[in-house]
Design an enzyme around this catalytic site. Sequence first.
Site, PDB file in Angstrom:
ATOM      1  N   THR A  38     -74.137 -35.954  36.992  1.00  0.00           N
ATOM      2  CA  THR A  38     -73.339 -36.361  35.837  1.00  0.00           C
ATOM      3  C   THR A  38     -73.017 -37.857  35.861  1.00  0.00           C
ATOM      4  OG1 THR A  38     -72.371 -34.173  35.850  1.00  0.00           O
ATOM      5  CG2 THR A  38     -71.200 -35.846  34.603  1.00  0.00           C
ATOM      6  N   GLY A  98     -68.960 -33.793  43.199  1.00  0.00           N
ATOM      7  CA  GLY A  98     -68.091 -33.402  44.300  1.00  0.00           C
ATOM      8  C   GLY A  98     -68.707 -33.821  45.621  1.00  0.00           C
ATOM      9  N   GLU A 113     -71.751 -26.917  35.052  1.00  0.00           N
ATOM     10  CA  GLU A 113     -72.962 -26.095  34.918  1.00  0.00           C
ATOM     11  C   GLU A 113     -73.256 -25.759  33.460  1.00  0.00           C
ATOM     12  OE1 GLU A 113     -74.923 -25.606  37.419  1.00  0.00           O
ATOM     13  OE2 GLU A 113     -73.526 -26.569  38.789  1.00  0.00           O
TER      14      GLU A 113
END
Lengths: 660, 660
Positions: free
Chosen positions: B137, B176, B419
Amino acid sequence: MELLASERKASRLDTEQITNLIYGGREMVKRKREIENAVASDPNLDNSYYHYQTTEERFSEAVRKFTYSITKKMPQLKISGPVESHLFRRAVESTNPYALQIIMFIPTIRGQCTQEQKDKWLPLALNYDILGCYAQTEMGHGTFVRGLETTATYDPERQEFDIHSPTLTSTKWWPGGMGVIATHAIVPARLITKGEDKGIHNFIVQLRSLENHKALNGITIGDIGPKFGYDEADNGYLRFDHVRIPRDNLLMRYSQVLPDGTYVHPKSEKLSYGTMVYVRSTLAYSSFDWLSRAVTIAIRYSIVRRQTQNKPGELETQLLDYVNQQYTLIPLLSSAYALYFISQYMLRLYTKSQSHLAQDNIESLPELHATSSGVKSIATSMALKGIESCRLSCGGHGYSLSSGFPYIFYQAAPSVTYEGDNTVLLLQTAHYLVKMRQRVLENPNTSLPDNLTYLSNQRGYSRPISLDFLSTRDQLIMYEGMARSSVDRALAKLRDGARKGNDRFDARNGAAIELTQCAEAHTYYVIVKSFIESVEGREVRSMISHNQTILQSLSNVFSLHYMLSRSGSFLECGVLHSTDLVELRRVLMSLLEQVRPEAVALVDAFDIPDIILRSVLGRKDGDVYRAMWEWVELNPRNKHRFGVHPVYRKYTKQLLKSSL
Amino acid sequence: MELLASERKASRLDTEQITNLIYGGREMVKRKREIENAVASDPNLDNSYYHYQTTEERFSEAVRKFTYSITKKMPQLKISGPVESHLFRRAVESTNPYALQIIMFIPTIRGQCTQEQKDKWLPLALNYDILGCYAQTEMGHGTFVRGLETTATYDPERQEFDIHSPTLTSTKWWPGGMGVIATHAIVPARLITKGEDKGIHNFIVQLRSLENHKALNGITIGDIGPKFGYDEADNGYLRFDHVRIPRDNLLMRYSQVLPDGTYVHPKSEKLSYGTMVYVRSTLAYSSFDWLSRAVTIAIRYSIVRRQTQNKPGELETQLLDYVNQQYTLIPLLSSAYALYFISQYMLRLYTKSQSHLAQDNIESLPELHATSSGVKSIATSMALKGIESCRLSCGGHGYSLSSGFPYIFYQAAPSVTYEGDNTVLLLQTAHYLVKMRQRVLENPNTSLPDNLTYLSNQRGYSRPISLDFLSTRDQLIMYEGMARSSVDRALAKLRDGARKGNDRFDARNGAAIELTQCAEAHTYYVIVKSFIESVEGREVRSMISHNQTILQSLSNVFSLHYMLSRSGSFLECGVLHSTDLVELRRVLMSLLEQVRPEAVALVDAFDIPDIILRSVLGRKDGDVYRAMWEWVELNPRNKHRFGVHPVYRKYTKQLLKSSL
């Protein structure tokens, strides 16, 4: 940036007119901006670091800011009256750790004390010589106030009350301002005199020393710990171990205990409704405030953000040009306006009732209570769900605290519970509706309050013959029909339960779903009606001449979107036919198209400055990505030596080297 | 306490059977409890203070715990395989700061590397000699992967790729494990070779030094700051300033760049779908896990908590005996079970597709993609809304962190975005449905996957003649009819747009509401069907002999509750008549009555230990009020000298003395 600017340039609205309407006139808007600018430019009130603070820092900072505000800034700005005070507080921080003094402690003294008591307590509270809170809720009892367990037993010998927490569950739990701050509390407790339990009454009890702030003897007190939000509030717990207070610490305007312990009954239980109704009407306003912030962020970001190249050679599509995004956000924009208008309606209702009460006329109270219960419930739920939808409409970035959404969500989240659990309130509204419907069925000449006249329609409601979804008259007929049929369904279910020999509670419980649904139906009708009447009414029209058409579109969006989302209820009672739904969707879509070009202007009109939004996504200039970068530059986690976080040395290094 | 005990005593279920079903057999349940007990009794993994920690403490503690776990505790417990590893992680902390290594980094290497590349990278990752994340992202691009801006330009001279972030919006944002922890990343970037943009490909890029963890040259990296939740995760940002990596750091299983820069095309773009589908099916399971926790808390508390004395002389009513509470919680209980069964269904579908893929058979991929998109979207939304409803059903106490609800909410909240954004995913499902429906209309002999055969029904659907709401056959007919009519409505809208001369995007956008609605309708049908077929199927029946009736009731609740809440859609297409609604409500109410006495057993069957719930309200022993008291005794805010918080001395004192 340029994207928002071009939306603004293309708008044909006079947003300033709407802003003036919302904040009560041009002068007040000027004052509002003066206050906001003064807060924004005062480094003592800086909040740019807010999202990075810990719970403890937020609390401590809020106490610092409001101490400074009350002692210095507010006098300096000559803040006066509740409106200015609200505007100031809103600009600094929505949660003021001293707020309970203003919103509960002082109003309760004003409303429930005798003149003598007021002469004693009011100056102390107004001068902040004492700090009050309102210690009602207990660990084991919230909405069911009659179940509170704390006792206040009168001792005629010493002319004192003995305040006591007899059980663990009687521990006072949740009151704001109590955990750390308050020196005094208004304590609802069971009044026991001459061995008789006279029910819940309010008492003033000192909690902490005015010398050193230590808890007084017999008082166990503290903070209940972190919550979903409201980090700035010290929600507390409190236990009494036979704490003695003088007899005249019972608030005695309505009921009294004489020195010998004789209990003097109040004239009417209902006389104390006033504060409650007022607080509920302010919650409709808060719901507007919260939702309008969320919608402002979501709509501005949906202009700036592009996603997916849908046409070769063109830029990616702006989010707000997706019909799904419009279908989410424009009804929420209309809901924000609906909440504004219903909050004003509620305030007018409250004012009217106060003048009745002043003449000991309690006739309008049942309707006031029913309406305010329903509106509180629907308004707070609508805002909470709407805020969450706004967050989700912004994709991943909505999950960052920097989006501003979590903060707004935290603020709104408890409102569906406090001041009466929303489900319980809906049931109260429902019981009133069913009662009035029954009365009308027994006697068709019963006179009904304005919002309930639809219950007296004998003919029943059917689909308007040449149904025009844009006719507000047709809309109201359909809402009336749907609401009346819901009320009748609840009534039928109740009668059914009674026929089966159920007692009152079991019959009501058996009809609970139908009851809550009819309360919701009625309340939506009231909100739709107030939206329509406000926009069509002379007063608003005169203030918003250039914007009436768009407000009418918003009113139509609100009314038709709810109709579509609850089409089952409108179909069931026959005011809508299933063949109408295609047309209903078509009309709604064309309304969304009409509102789309004015969406930015319509949120600009809320005039919420960046210091209040605290959102990288919703900032007025639309410079979203630069703001995101500035935001991470504040992050203390990125400021370690050589950019290496201490967890590396302490833990991660072991892991990386573990196989060497 | 006794209240829960008496519910358990009165239950006629064999909850252990259900637990065995959920966790995959008696042996696995035994192992699960072993792991949970080992975690609960290890002071190094204590989490009783969790709700009082700051964001920074939670992060640091999580790194400590998982470093300890990976290096010591897991080997000691001989944790092996993904199931045990999941059970262990779940017991310690749902968010493992090293999780991306396991759930994205290693699987991507496995799936997209050549054998040679695997030989190089897998041992390093499996041994934790490097720590990986997945840096997809960007600030400006999420769900629309094709729009990613990071470039990887091939330089044949040096046989290297030049990785670069050309714009502010190309900054990697959100991954993350990246903010603080990772040493390496898989970086999707635009592959440019011989001056041509070949689209997004994955590269392995080292981010931090393996010696001292400092960011490497050309890498700007850090943490994006606090979020709504996931305090344990270091979501990061990352910018590349012409970072050089060797040619073979391009993951080359499917497409290659030869040393001279020649690009070799992949056989099929769809071959990399596998991981995505797998992750989505695990999200259905996570949704089950989150919702079952929330429902466990809400149902147990609703037994312990009493509110309002409704009958003279009796105790106050337990919350779960209010029909409104049943109407909220029992459908959510049924939803939790529905999510469990659909997650198992998805896993089976995934496994089947993997065996097809292994034979280069990609025929089933479109349906797999459509179903997994729809299920991911509906499951995560259902869980998120359900968790919030559970919280609200517990009144004020639900707002305290100690309730455990906020933590569950935080965990589930981002799943509706990550997702694949839920709205975008629904549209993908919808496009597939519409395409298949078109194909069937053109050629009635088109063979359709099992879940889509209802689209080939030529007759159309009408209300079953002697409609029995408890007949699962009738239920499925009604869902099929409702779904098919939704698909047809979307198709009609698309054609309408095309007729008006709209291009493909505009036509689809104009039909977006109908499209998302048909995807939702279809997906609910699939979930209802999987629930029914699981409960009626031989495999489950043999495992839960003593509980089949109650599971059938739950399946009926799930199916009928949704039917009632979306009655508009069922009425519109004519499979339901408005006169049926009274009976539908009656049947649903009687189902709630049936399930009510088994509600506690049905949440006990989830077998979620207190260390995972972290809830004073939901603890297994029901000793809620004592737990609340113990919780405030942990509060550091109550531990200042003389019980006086420092804000008094620093600020409040000034205010109190200001008028002296």
